[in-house]
Design an enzyme around this catalytic site. Sequence first.
Site, PDB file in Angstrom:
ATOM      1  N   ASP A  85       4.884   2.737   8.895  1.00  0.00           N
ATOM      2  CA  ASP A  85       4.295   3.378   7.707  1.00  0.00           C
ATOM      3  C   ASP A  85       3.048   2.666   7.198  1.00  0.00           C
ATOM      4  OD1 ASP A  85       5.460   1.092   6.744  1.00  0.00           O
ATOM      5  OD2 ASP A  85       6.584   2.070   5.128  1.00  0.00           O
ATOM      6  N   GLU A  86       2.366   1.933   8.072  1.00  0.00           N
ATOM      7  CA  GLU A  86       1.169   1.212   7.632  1.00  0.00           C
ATOM      8  C   GLU A  86       0.178   1.102   8.779  1.00  0.00           C
ATOM      9  OE1 GLU A  86       0.001  -3.240   5.917  1.00  0.00           O
ATOM     10  OE2 GLU A  86       2.086  -2.540   5.864  1.00  0.00           O
TER      11      GLU A  86
END
Length: 219
Positions: A30-31
């Site tokens: 998620d990054e």
Amino acid sequence: SRCDRYHEVSRAVVAVFERLTPFVQQVSVDEAYLDVTPTVHRRTHPLEVARTIQAEVDAMGLSCSIGVATCKTVAKIASDADKPHGITVVRPGDEAAFLAPMSVRALPGVGAATAERLRVAGIRTLGELAGLDDASALQLMGSSGQELVRRARGIDDRPVHDPDAVKSVSNEHTFSTDVRTRAEIETALKKLVERVSERLRRKGLQGRTATVKLRYADF
């Protein structure tokens, strides 16, 4: 499963990134870091790129926060500044002032033990950390001390890079309605070719084989 769905969504988000820039470094599910520095071939302002990303992620029913800055360290910290749905911009030259009032724990690489050593030495903010000389940084934080001080000043020269070797460069688009006319197809193909060409230029690569994939209405 829920995990499979999570990874599927992550891949869809990365696909959005890759349509906008060839430089994408995914660091977790998620990054990610993106290099969206304007070039002669792509003049879009980084803030507009951030707004585009956020709008497309919103359309997936998700939320994201984005930091726009001149380096990875400041962009990472800026992305945490206005969660869950903010865009924080740190303009060139404002990096040190943006970081200065923050806790040293905001800096990636400063864990609990390091933060405690710094606290005992009277250093609680990134501004105070940025003021350390090389000898003090080495004494308090070991071999990584000087680099952490540089990052506390907003200086981070690490490039955004894809850790995987490049075997192919591609771009594709699925249309919400069928594209039928020659003119429509040629216009769509031109856009895809331009995106692939830009990625090749930015990566310093050239290809030997070009492939066009067409999918009909019945797949």
